[in-house]
Design a protein around this motif. Structure first.
Motif, PDB file in Angstrom:
ATOM      1  N   ALA A   7       5.594   6.047  -5.117  1.00  0.00           N
ATOM      2  CA  ALA A   7       5.651   6.307  -3.676  1.00  0.00           C
ATOM      3  C   ALA A   7       6.969   5.797  -3.090  1.00  0.00           C
ATOM      4  CB  ALA A   7       4.474   5.641  -2.987  1.00  0.00           C
ATOM      5  N   ILE A   8       7.401   4.596  -3.522  1.00  0.00           N
ATOM      6  CA  ILE A   8       8.668   4.046  -3.044  1.00  0.00           C
ATOM      7  C   ILE A   8       9.831   4.939  -3.464  1.00  0.00           C
ATOM      8  CG2 ILE A   8      10.265   2.095  -3.268  1.00  0.00           C
ATOM      9  CD1 ILE A   8       7.796   0.285  -3.533  1.00  0.00           C
ATOM     10  N   SER A   9       9.781   5.418  -4.709  1.00  0.00           N
ATOM     11  CA  SER A   9      10.826   6.322  -5.205  1.00  0.00           C
ATOM     12  C   SER A   9      10.897   7.588  -4.360  1.00  0.00           C
ATOM     13  CB  SER A   9      10.558   6.670  -6.664  1.00  0.00           C
ATOM     14  OG  SER A   9      11.498   7.602  -7.141  1.00  0.00           O
ATOM     15  N   MET A  18       7.414  -1.009   2.357  1.00  0.00           N
ATOM     16  CA  MET A  18       6.449  -0.906   1.278  1.00  0.00           C
ATOM     17  C   MET A  18       6.778  -1.895   0.159  1.00  0.00           C
ATOM     18  SD  MET A  18       5.256   2.416  -0.966  1.00  0.00           S
ATOM     19  CE  MET A  18       4.313   3.169   0.358  1.00  0.00           C
ATOM     20  N   MET A  19       8.070  -2.054  -0.150  1.00  0.00           N
ATOM     21  CA  MET A  19       8.475  -2.994  -1.182  1.00  0.00           C
ATOM     22  C   MET A  19       8.133  -4.425  -0.795  1.00  0.00           C
ATOM     23  SD  MET A  19       9.746  -3.361  -4.174  1.00  0.00           S
ATOM     24  CE  MET A  19      10.651  -1.842  -4.563  1.00  0.00           C
ATOM     25  N   SER A  20       8.278  -4.758   0.479  1.00  0.00           N
ATOM     26  CA  SER A  20       7.951  -6.098   0.965  1.00  0.00           C
ATOM     27  C   SER A  20       6.462  -6.377   0.818  1.00  0.00           C
ATOM     28  CB  SER A  20       8.377  -6.230   2.427  1.00  0.00           C
ATOM     29  OG  SER A  20       7.997  -7.480   2.940  1.00  0.00           O
ATOM     30  N   ARG A  21       5.634  -5.377   1.207  1.00  0.00           N
ATOM     31  CA  ARG A  21       4.180  -5.535   1.065  1.00  0.00           C
ATOM     32  C   ARG A  21       3.793  -5.642  -0.411  1.00  0.00           C
ATOM     33  NH1 ARG A  21       5.173  -5.982   5.647  1.00  0.00           N
ATOM     34  NH2 ARG A  21       4.049  -5.228   7.478  1.00  0.00           N
ATOM     35  N   LEU A  22       4.451  -4.868  -1.256  1.00  0.00           N
ATOM     36  CA  LEU A  22       4.167  -4.909  -2.694  1.00  0.00           C
ATOM     37  C   LEU A  22       4.487  -6.290  -3.260  1.00  0.00           C
ATOM     38  CD1 LEU A  22       3.447  -3.540  -5.379  1.00  0.00           C
ATOM     39  CD2 LEU A  22       5.831  -2.803  -5.552  1.00  0.00           C
ATOM     40  N   ASP A  56      -1.767  -2.070   3.758  1.00  0.00           N
ATOM     41  CA  ASP A  56      -0.495  -1.984   4.496  1.00  0.00           C
ATOM     42  C   ASP A  56       0.527  -1.168   3.718  1.00  0.00           C
ATOM     43  OD1 ASP A  56      -1.389  -3.395   6.651  1.00  0.00           O
ATOM     44  OD2 ASP A  56      -0.569  -5.324   6.001  1.00  0.00           O
ATOM     45  N   ILE A  57       0.490  -1.313   2.383  1.00  0.00           N
ATOM     46  CA  ILE A  57       1.382  -0.510   1.540  1.00  0.00           C
ATOM     47  C   ILE A  57       1.046   0.973   1.681  1.00  0.00           C
ATOM     48  CG2 ILE A  57       2.037  -0.014  -0.863  1.00  0.00           C
ATOM     49  CD1 ILE A  57       1.483  -2.983  -1.475  1.00  0.00           C
ATOM     50  N   GLU A  58      -0.249   1.256   1.648  1.00  0.00           N
ATOM     51  CA  GLU A  58      -0.672   2.656   1.741  1.00  0.00           C
ATOM     52  C   GLU A  58      -0.431   3.235   3.137  1.00  0.00           C
ATOM     53  OE1 GLU A  58      -1.247   4.349  -0.708  1.00  0.00           O
ATOM     54  OE2 GLU A  58      -1.843   2.988  -2.301  1.00  0.00           O
ATOM     55  N   ILE A  71      -8.496   6.407  -1.497  1.00  0.00           N
ATOM     56  CA  ILE A  71      -7.217   6.970  -1.047  1.00  0.00           C
ATOM     57  C   ILE A  71      -6.820   8.174  -1.900  1.00  0.00           C
ATOM     58  CG2 ILE A  71      -4.738   6.485  -0.933  1.00  0.00           C
ATOM     59  CD1 ILE A  71      -5.486   3.675   0.028  1.00  0.00           C
ATOM     60  N   LYS A  72      -7.026   8.057  -3.199  1.00  0.00           N
ATOM     61  CA  LYS A  72      -6.600   9.126  -4.110  1.00  0.00           C
ATOM     62  C   LYS A  72      -7.440  10.388  -3.949  1.00  0.00           C
ATOM     63  CE  LYS A  72      -5.761  10.044  -9.029  1.00  0.00           C
ATOM     64  NZ  LYS A  72      -5.780   9.454 -10.394  1.00  0.00           N
ATOM     65  N   TYR A  73      -8.759  10.224  -3.832  1.00  0.00           N
ATOM     66  CA  TYR A  73      -9.644  11.381  -3.821  1.00  0.00           C
ATOM     67  C   TYR A  73     -10.148  11.765  -2.435  1.00  0.00           C
ATOM     68  CZ  TYR A  73      -9.642  10.668  -8.835  1.00  0.00           C
ATOM     69  OH  TYR A  73      -9.256  10.522 -10.142  1.00  0.00           O
ATOM     70  N   ALA A  74      -9.799  10.975  -1.409  1.00  0.00           N
ATOM     71  CA  ALA A  74     -10.263  11.300  -0.059  1.00  0.00           C
ATOM     72  C   ALA A  74      -9.097  11.413   0.911  1.00  0.00           C
ATOM     73  CB  ALA A  74     -11.263  10.241   0.414  1.00  0.00           C
TER      74      ALA A  74
END
Length: 355
Positions: A178-180, A194-198, A228-230, A266-269
């Motif tokens: 996702a970051i890429s 996102m990197m900070s949350r990761l 938060d990342i998502e 998240i992936k399937y919904a």
């Protein structure tokens, strides 16, 4: 030193039993001889007899230790012979002491009486030998049981670590992808966020042992780092709601066991919805049972829920179920239901345990 430490120290345990056992034998002999002429000198006779038994049985301990691993028939034979020889020596010492001190001078002894007296002593020595072997075998069984428990505990911990660490590469792969993507579309601010949350999320993951448990409140707090990342990816399309009672918040749960459930939603919904998606995390306590529900409003029909639970190559829902099984055995339930009007509900029931 407590009893457990004493039991574990075999040498001290033997001497304590040896001493107390022969003191007890002497007291029984003295108190049980009320028909005898109860002079003070008779107490000395009884004490000397118990002391002789104490000394004569000490060599038996070392003999039995040397022949411990021999064949049962040979072991049984040696025990019988050694016990009889010890009993005969004890009878000689006992009679000599009795005649010289208590009867005031040696008198000839009837051989039949002496033989019967030796047999009586033999029974006592055999009883001593039997107790020695029973205690020895019990200690060996306890050692084997402890070894088995230690091995089972180590295997159990290894299994939990494997299941927990299995999640990190899976989640990390998805997040870095996702970051890429954000970097490719020049969403550098979002990628940095996102990197900070990761970083915060992985720091927690590394600082907490997989086999330890944390409170549900702390679990949800860490889960919010993941969400938060998502949210950087989905922005306003992802809404999260929590409803956790005070008792449920204090409950102890496996660390990071909710993350794969949320990832599954998240992936399937959420990822399949064009409009706003919601995830609800509810927790309550029902009769000493912690009930946790993770709900989403994904576009999943009722008949598609079993297919959804089988996707992901064993990671995710199945991973969580395996961790719960390893931790709670049969004291848990893990179920999937259809949400109303659409979506999925994951319900988990585990024992309610607090610090």
């Amino acid at each position: 030193m407590n009893w457990r430490q004493l039991f574990d120290d075999r040498n001290k345990f033997f001497w304590v039993l040896q001493l107390t056992g022969w003191i007890g034998y002497g007291l029984i002999q003295y108190l049980g001889s009320f028909t005898q002429e109860m002079r003070d000198i008779y107490m000395v006779i009884v004490a000397l007899g118990a002391y002789a038994g104490f000394l004569l049985t000490i060599p038996l301990r070392y003999l039995y230790r040397r022949i411990w691993n021999r064949r049962p028939a040979w072991l049984f034979f040696v025990v019988l012979v050694a016990s009889f020889v010890t009993a005969a020596l004890w009878a000689v010492i006992d009679n000599a002491t009795n005649w010289e001190i208590y009867r005031f001078g040696y008198r000839p002894i009837n051989p039949l009486f002496y033989f019967n007296y030796t047999i009586a002593k033999w029974y006592i020595i055999l009883s001593w030998s039997g107790l020695y072997f029973v205690i020895k075998y019990y200690q060996m069984l306890q050692d084997e049981k402890q070894k088995a428990l230690t091995a089972a505990s180590m295997a159990h911990q290894s299994q939990l670590k494997m299941l927990r660490y299995q999640l990190n590469p899976h989640f990390l792969f998805n997040t870095l992808n996702a970051i890429s993507t954000l970097i490719l579309v020049e969403e550098n601010k979002a990628a940095n966020k996102m990197m900070s949350r990761l970083s915060d999320f992985l720091r927690f993951s590394l600082d907490n042992e997989p086999i330890k448990r944390i409170t549900l409140a702390r679990e949800v707090e860490v889960l919010m780092l993941y969400l938060d990342i998502e949210k950087v990816r989905f922005e306003e399309r992802l809404q999260v709601f929590t409803a956790i009672t005070e008792d449920a918040a204090r409950a102890l749960v496996p660390s990071m066991f909710l993350q794969p459930l949320i990832e599954n939603s998240i992936k399937y919904a959420i990822a399949r919805l064009e409009e706003q998606g919601t995830i609800e995390i509810n927790a309550r306590v029902e009769v000493e049972t912690l009930v946790i529900e993770v709900k989403d409003n994904g576009p999943v029909a009722v008949h598609e829920i079993p297919k959804r639970s089988n996707k992901g190559g064993g990671v995710g829902l199945s991973n969580t179920a395996e961790r719960l099984k390893a931790l709670y055995g049969k004291q848990y339930s893990f179920n999937l239901f259809a949400n109303d009007p659409t979506g999925c509900i994951v319900e988990i029931r585990i024992p309610w345990q607090v610090v």
